[in-house]
Design a protein around this motif. Sequence first.
Motif, PDB file in Angstrom:
ATOM      1  N   GLY A   1       0.825  -1.200   0.000  1.00  0.00           N
ATOM      2  CA  GLY A   1       0.000   0.000   0.000  1.00  0.00           C
ATOM      3  C   GLY A   1       0.854   1.242   0.000  1.00  0.00           C
ATOM      4  N   LEU A   2       0.322   2.316  -0.560  1.00  0.00           N
ATOM      5  CA  LEU A   2       1.028   3.589  -0.538  1.00  0.00           C
ATOM      6  C   LEU A   2       0.481   4.425   0.605  1.00  0.00           C
ATOM      7  CD1 LEU A   2       3.119   5.405  -1.915  1.00  0.00           C
ATOM      8  CD2 LEU A   2       1.285   6.349  -3.308  1.00  0.00           C
ATOM      9  N   SER A   3       1.274   4.577   1.669  1.00  0.00           N
ATOM     10  CA  SER A   3       0.898   5.395   2.816  1.00  0.00           C
ATOM     11  C   SER A   3      -0.403   4.911   3.435  1.00  0.00           C
ATOM     12  CB  SER A   3       0.814   6.867   2.387  1.00  0.00           C
ATOM     13  OG  SER A   3       0.592   7.711   3.491  1.00  0.00           O
ATOM     14  N   LEU A   4      -1.482   5.674   3.295  1.00  0.00           N
ATOM     15  CA  LEU A   4      -2.798   5.248   3.746  1.00  0.00           C
ATOM     16  C   LEU A   4      -3.123   3.836   3.263  1.00  0.00           C
ATOM     17  CD1 LEU A   4      -5.937   5.436   4.333  1.00  0.00           C
ATOM     18  CD2 LEU A   4      -6.073   6.645   2.138  1.00  0.00           C
ATOM     19  N   GLY A   5      -2.691   3.508   2.053  1.00  0.00           N
ATOM     20  CA  GLY A   5      -2.969   2.202   1.467  1.00  0.00           C
ATOM     21  C   GLY A   5      -2.436   1.039   2.277  1.00  0.00           C
ATOM     22  N   GLU A   6      -1.440   1.280   3.115  1.00  0.00           N
ATOM     23  CA  GLU A   6      -0.949   0.193   3.964  1.00  0.00           C
ATOM     24  C   GLU A   6      -2.014  -0.233   4.966  1.00  0.00           C
ATOM     25  OE1 GLU A   6       3.844   0.841   3.601  1.00  0.00           O
ATOM     26  OE2 GLU A   6       2.912   1.413   5.500  1.00  0.00           O
ATOM     27  N   TYR A   7      -2.802   0.715   5.442  1.00  0.00           N
ATOM     28  CA  TYR A   7      -3.891   0.376   6.358  1.00  0.00           C
ATOM     29  C   TYR A   7      -4.983  -0.400   5.612  1.00  0.00           C
ATOM     30  CZ  TYR A   7      -1.874   3.663   9.751  1.00  0.00           C
ATOM     31  OH  TYR A   7      -1.036   4.319  10.636  1.00  0.00           O
ATOM     32  N   SER A   8      -5.275  -0.006   4.373  1.00  0.00           N
ATOM     33  CA  SER A   8      -6.254  -0.739   3.561  1.00  0.00           C
ATOM     34  C   SER A   8      -5.785  -2.160   3.323  1.00  0.00           C
ATOM     35  CB  SER A   8      -6.458  -0.028   2.222  1.00  0.00           C
ATOM     36  OG  SER A   8      -6.860   1.304   2.382  1.00  0.00           O
ATOM     37  N   ALA A   9      -4.496  -2.321   3.039  1.00  0.00           N
ATOM     38  CA  ALA A   9      -3.930  -3.650   2.800  1.00  0.00           C
ATOM     39  C   ALA A   9      -4.007  -4.505   4.056  1.00  0.00           C
ATOM     40  CB  ALA A   9      -2.480  -3.514   2.331  1.00  0.00           C
ATOM     41  N   LEU A  10      -3.685  -3.915   5.196  1.00  0.00           N
ATOM     42  CA  LEU A  10      -3.704  -4.658   6.465  1.00  0.00           C
ATOM     43  C   LEU A  10      -5.122  -5.068   6.844  1.00  0.00           C
ATOM     44  CD1 LEU A  10      -1.090  -2.461   8.327  1.00  0.00           C
ATOM     45  CD2 LEU A  10      -0.773  -4.869   7.700  1.00  0.00           C
ATOM     46  N   ALA A  11      -6.092  -4.205   6.577  1.00  0.00           N
ATOM     47  CA  ALA A  11      -7.490  -4.559   6.825  1.00  0.00           C
ATOM     48  C   ALA A  11      -7.925  -5.675   5.885  1.00  0.00           C
ATOM     49  CB  ALA A  11      -8.389  -3.340   6.658  1.00  0.00           C
TER      50      ALA A  11
END
Length: 309
Positions: free
Chosen positions: A88-98
């Motif tokens: 994920g890119l920045s915020l996208g890391e949280y989306s990926a982890l979810a």
Amino acid sequence: MIGLLFSGQGAQKTGLTLDLYQSVPQYRQLIDQASNILQFDLPDLLYDQAQAQRLAATEYAQPAILAVSYALNQVLQDSVDIPAFGIGLSLGEYSALASAHNIDFVSALRLIQKRGELMGKASKQHPGVMVAVMKSSLPKIKAVLATVQDLGEIGIANVNTPKQVVIGGAEKPVTKACSELTAQGARVVPLRVSGAFHTPLMRSIQSDLNAELRQVNWQKGRFPVYSTTTQTEFTPANLTTNLTNQLVSSTYFAKTLMQHQDKLTAVVELGPGQTLLSFARKVVAGVPTYRTDSCADMQAAVSALEAMK
């Protein structure tokens, strides 16, 4: 192995995924669930052009993109069983982890809503700007930044591809750096963001974010997710520390993706738009790329991935 790429802030655009919301019950149910959790009308925010300015605000953009990315991943994963890893890119890391279930959807939305509020607060307290730099090199950019440090906080925010680097910080040093880089032949493009993310200007909220992260019951994920700040896999033991540091650290999307290029059969962007796919085409040229933010694109991605099995 499929690389799942999760969009960062700035990818949001009014109207994207509307046909999925209208015609795919699973997608609609997850977006409506997110509305209830966030306590604002997410479909209205995503699909009403009158809400475009609000959608661009950090405190709304971050949870909106996470909800969209998570819902797109659920539709994809329920349609085709694929071995995958996430970046994920920045915020996208949280989306990926979810999406990998390192954190449950409800907790992820509440966490990212708080993160967005904190980053919005930091941006008001310490105004900053971000600029994409092309036609230069990382060593040259770092050398220029070193000459303007005395003017204020500035740093490398993102290394998206070998030929695109984002710098950020206080307006005065960034403006001076851009002038010097342009004189050297670089092309600079100001970014429409509300603050200087991944720079020292976010330092004031690190302790508050860390306190939020320490409350999360992190779990082992269903697929690996790799940090773009450390280029290593997130684990329950390192998540709080790495995400706290991520707030003020440079991200290296290109480097993180490239270390997996030998096993990549395709990359799929889960989120609005195709910004990360455009980076991927430059970083791992020749690898098939698929977007998922419309019914037609989702079906094309599912069909192509099914054929690869």
